[in-house]
Design a protein around this motif. Structure first.
Motif, PDB file in Angstrom:
ATOM      1  N   UNK A 157       0.821  -1.217   0.000  1.00 27.88           N
ATOM      2  CA  UNK A 157       0.000   0.000   0.000  1.00 27.88           C
ATOM      3  C   UNK A 157       0.849   1.258   0.000  1.00 27.88           C
ATOM      4  N   UNK A 158       1.941   1.227   0.750  1.00 32.99           N
ATOM      5  CA  UNK A 158       2.802   2.397   0.872  1.00 32.99           C
ATOM      6  C   UNK A 158       4.229   2.039   0.448  1.00 32.99           C
ATOM      7  N   UNK A 159       4.461   1.933  -0.858  1.00 35.62           N
ATOM      8  CA  UNK A 159       5.810   1.574  -1.322  1.00 35.62           C
ATOM      9  C   UNK A 159       6.803   2.678  -0.971  1.00 35.62           C
ATOM     10  N   UNK A 160       8.086   2.307  -0.779  1.00 37.10           N
ATOM     11  CA  UNK A 160       9.098   3.327  -0.463  1.00 37.10           C
ATOM     12  C   UNK A 160       9.191   4.369  -1.573  1.00 37.10           C
TER      13      UNK A 160
ATOM     14  N   UNK B 142       1.112  11.854  -3.317  1.00 32.79           N
ATOM     15  CA  UNK B 142       1.641  12.665  -2.223  1.00 32.79           C
ATOM     16  C   UNK B 142       1.203  12.100  -0.877  1.00 32.79           C
ATOM     17  N   UNK B 143      -0.055  11.682  -0.781  1.00 35.53           N
ATOM     18  CA  UNK B 143      -0.565  11.142   0.480  1.00 35.53           C
ATOM     19  C   UNK B 143       0.189   9.873   0.869  1.00 35.53           C
ATOM     20  N   UNK B 144       0.442   8.968  -0.115  1.00 35.69           N
ATOM     21  CA  UNK B 144       1.162   7.731   0.170  1.00 35.69           C
ATOM     22  C   UNK B 144       2.580   8.012   0.656  1.00 35.69           C
ATOM     23  N   UNK B 145       3.225   8.989   0.004  1.00 37.04           N
ATOM     24  CA  UNK B 145       4.604   9.287   0.395  1.00 37.04           C
ATOM     25  C   UNK B 145       4.662   9.958   1.763  1.00 37.04           C
ATOM     26  N   UNK B 146       3.697  10.809   2.079  1.00 39.01           N
ATOM     27  CA  UNK B 146       3.673  11.440   3.397  1.00 39.01           C
ATOM     28  C   UNK B 146       3.466  10.401   4.493  1.00 39.01           C
ATOM     29  N   UNK B 147       2.650   9.390   4.221  1.00 39.69           N
ATOM     30  CA  UNK B 147       2.452   8.320   5.201  1.00 39.69           C
ATOM     31  C   UNK B 147       3.769   7.585   5.441  1.00 39.69           C
ATOM     32  N   UNK B 148       4.479   7.263   4.337  1.00 45.76           N
ATOM     33  CA  UNK B 148       5.744   6.540   4.484  1.00 45.76           C
ATOM     34  C   UNK B 148       6.784   7.389   5.203  1.00 45.76           C
TER      35      UNK B 148
END
Length: 749
Positions: free
Chosen positions: A512-515, A556-562
């Motif tokens: 779900x949240x790839x690096x 952007x949301x996925x990267x902020x989570x990571x």
């Protein structure tokens, strides 16, 4: 009875007087031999110190030569030295380069760059001058006439101040160069740093091949009151001299001899008085003591009756002491049983950190634990949340007791299910559970682990998060499994769910949240925060947000989570991070990327301030103890580093090193190496393990490195050390047997 006792007392007194008279000359002889031995040892020690100082000086002077060669070969220096005419730009570049070199070597007082083409000198003290205006004309004449050997130290005087000088390059006689480098060394600093040993009544200096003093005071003590030692400096054909005043050394030795004679005389007098008093006593207490020991030790003999001891306080005293000794033996047996538990936990720790079972680990686990009887093994981790608050509330040893209590709660719940379990404390904020089962299914396993976490929170008031692996075999890599399960415990930061996290949760998170592409940049930010490099943090954040501005809303949301998850995981033990429990809810509170950036910069500042804030002296001692304990618990982990320890404690690398050095007086790296060597020595003495296995158990990454540091520490190879210590032990045991045999023979006679 009385005449017999009197004759016995007189005989004892005569024997004691004869022994006393015989011991007096023996004491004087012993004192004299000690004086000669002490004088020889002091002289040998002084000579060793002189040789060591000479070697250190030789090494330092050789390194200083190499340092000068590096300066001379610097292209910025060469450009000025080879210039045919004056060049302002080349001068400034060479001057800046020279000053940069000089700042790293305080022993160099000043330097000259000499250009015979442009007939100019670049003096580090005054700048560039012409030959005609140069104050040190003597060095120019020495270079032109080859008066001084190049790359050999020599005395040189400028304005009545004496220096140790070096000329570069190294050239054969009568070969000229256009450019030269001259280094003038501070003799006083060389003397202070290399020759001063802080010992009273000591004179040290260095002479050249002609006997001229080049470093040190121009004092040449002579006479019987001084003891001279000397050692050669091979690279310079110099000699280091050290003179020690004998009067002071002899005064200490004579004083110690007087104390020996006085104390020995007092001891003899005391023994005579005690023996005289004891000789007047009857033989009855000895007989009763014999009966008491016989009754306690011999199971077939009757116990002595209590009325036998109604007379004489001496018997009660002896009886109490014998009872105390026997009880001590029982206590030692009990402690030996407890020690077996510590050994078992140590081998379990080795198993987890090394990832595999060596032969010794396998044998110990098979003998001391029932885990080996279970076909399936689970590795679970119980991590304490709000660990920062626990650290403020409890000291290091209290936190260890809390984890011991957590292990007891887990053991009671899990073993009630008919499963086997061992708990292992690997330090900081978590406890590892190794659970053995006959079944591979998980439908009844996960609820039990949930109940463990709930009961820990009920009884100890410690909020926690639990994670577990799937069923594995005992030969699987437990280290990799442990690292993965620790990663699972961090997933609660994302969802905030109270559950047992399993490997599927980590796989789902990774999908779900790839690096992000900026993962390396994020790692730089985390490392810069730990190192306290504020400017690097700001620069990396600027680059990170420039990349984020060009992403779509969903990416952007996925990267902020990571990004948030990575920061929370890196600093999970700090209060600033533990205040947040759900990343998804946190991100929904920001309307713009700028709001998130403002919050993130504030969080990083709080983290940076916390990990670099000095603590009080009392807390320093506790922190140093925690660092030492963590290092000892992870000695057999070949990947153990100072950075890893600092990361587990959520402190900066530099602060962890400085606190440990301040409290223990040794660097953390040296402490880890010393503990590994100590552990290896114990294994060499008390086990039959092969040398490569011992190197691996002690945490050394290679056999060759283990051999190198071991021989440097002991002067022996590991096998030589084992054989030498074994021979000493056999010799001691042989002596003990002879003493016991002689004692038994004397008693029989």
């Amino acid at each position: 009875m009385f005449p017999a006792r009197l004759r016995f007392a007189k005989s004892v007194m005569v024997i004691l007087i004869v022994i006393t008279i015989a011991m007096i000359p023996f004491t004087l002889l012993l004192s004299r031999q000690f004086t000669e031995f002490a004088s020889d040892e002091i002289n040998r020690f002084n000579q060793d110190k002189v040789v060591q100082t000479a070697n250190n000086m030789d090494f330092f002077l050789t390194n200083l030569k190499v340092f000068g060669i590096n300066i001379y070969e610097d292209q910025r220096i060469q450009n000025w030295l080879m210039a045919k005419q004056q060049d302002i730009e080349a001068q400034q570049v060479a001057d800046n380069a020279m000053k940069l070199y000089l700042t790293t070597q305080p022993f160099i007082r000043k330097s000259y760059l000499i250009n015979f083409r442009s007939e100019s000198v670049l003096d580090s003290a005054v700048g560039q001058v012409r030959f005609s205006q140069f104050e040190d004309q003597q060095i120019l004449l020495d270079i032109k006439n080859h008066r001084q050997p190049f790359l050999r130290y020599f005395n040189h005087t400028v304005d009545k101040e004496s220096y140790l000088a070096l000329i570069y390059p190294s050239t054969p006689s009568r070969i000229d160069y256009y450019g030269y480098l001259v280094l003038l060394l501070n003799k006083e600093m060389l003397h202070e740093r290399l020759l001063t040993n802080n010992l009273p009544n000591t004179i040290n200096y260095v002479t050249d091949e002609n006997g001229v003093v080049v470093i040190g005071n121009d004092e040449f003590p002579h006479g019987e009151e001084w003891k001279a030692n000397a050692a050669a400096l091979s690279s310079q054909e110099w000699t280091f001299h050290s003179y020690n005043r004998l009067q002071t050394l002899r005064g200490h030795i004579d004083s110690f001899n007087d104390k020996i004679v006085l104390n020995f005389s007092g001891l003899l007098l005391l023994l005579v008085l005690i023996a005289a008093w004891n000789a007047t006593r009857t033989y009855r207490p000895i007989a009763k003591l014999y009966k008491l020991i016989q009754g306690r030790m011999d199971k077939h003999s009757d116990k002595p009756r209590s009325d036998e001891y109604s007379s004489g306080g001496e018997i009660h005293y002896i009886r109490d002491r014998v009872e105390f000794l026997l009880n001590s033996v029982d206590k030692m047996n009990h402690e030996r049983t407890a020690h077996r538990d510590l050994i078992r936990e140590e081998y379990l720790r080795q198993w987890i950190l090394q990832g595999k079972r060596s032969r010794s680990i396998r044998e110990t686990i098979d003998n001391e634990s029932r885990l080996a009887q279970c076909p399936y093994l689970y590795l679970a981790v119980i991590r304490m949340e709000s660990y920062h608050a626990l650290c403020e509330r409890y000291n290091f040893y209290s936190r260890k007791l809390l984890k011991f209590a957590m292990g007891n709660i887990a053991s009671e719940i899990i073993r009630n299910e008919g499963w086997e379990m061992e708990s292992v404390d690997l330090g900081t904020d978590h406890l590892v559970l190794l659970i053995g089962r006959q079944e591979e299914t998980e439908f009844d396993y996960i609820p039990v682990i949930e109940r463990v976490g709930e009961q820990i929170e009920v009884w100890l008031q410690i909020s926690n998060v639990a994670a577990s692996s799937r069923a594995v075999r005992a030969d699987d890599d437990l280290r990799k499994l442990y690292d993965n399960v620790m990663e699972l415990t961090m997933l609660k930061f994302v969802s905030g769910e109270d559950k047992v996290y399993m490997p599927d949760d980590l796989r789902l998170f990774a999908e779900t949240y790839p690096p992000p592409a900026s993962e390396m940049l994020l790692d730089k930010i985390i490392d810069a925060v730990r190192l306290g490099k504020t400017e690097d943090v700001s620069a990396s954040l600027e680059r990170l947000f420039l990349q984020l501005q060009n992403l779509t809303h969903e990416k952007l949301k996925l990267q902020l989570i990571f990004i948030t998850y990575s920061l929370f995981k890196a600093f999970s033990k700090l209060k600033a991070v533990q205040n947040e429990h759900n990343i998804l809810l946190l991100l929904e509170s920001f309307d713009t990327l700028q709001q998130y950036r403002t919050w993130l910069e504030k969080l990083i500042q709080e983290v940076s301030d916390k990990i670099n804030v000095p603590v009080g002296n009392g807390r320093k001692n506790e922190l140093a103890s925690e660092i030492a304990q963590y290092a000892k618990d992870h000695l057999n982990d070949p990947m153990l580093t100072q950075e890893q320890i600092a990361s587990h404690l959520s402190l900066s690398y530099s602060y962890v090193r400085s606190v440990f050095k301040e409290v223990h007086g040794i660097t953390l790296a040296d402490f880890i190496l010393e503990e590994r060597l100590r552990f290896a020595m114990e294994l060499l003495l008390h086990t039959k393990s092969a040398i490569p296995d011992i190197a691996e158990k002690s945490g050394f990454q290679s056999k060759s490195y283990f051999f190198t540091v071991f021989k440097k520490k002991t002067g022996l190879t590991p096998n030589e050390y084992r054989l030498t210590q074994k021979s000493k032990r056999l010799w001691t045991e042989s002596e003990d047997r002879e003493v016991r045999a002689h004692t038994k023979s004397s008693q029989t006679e």
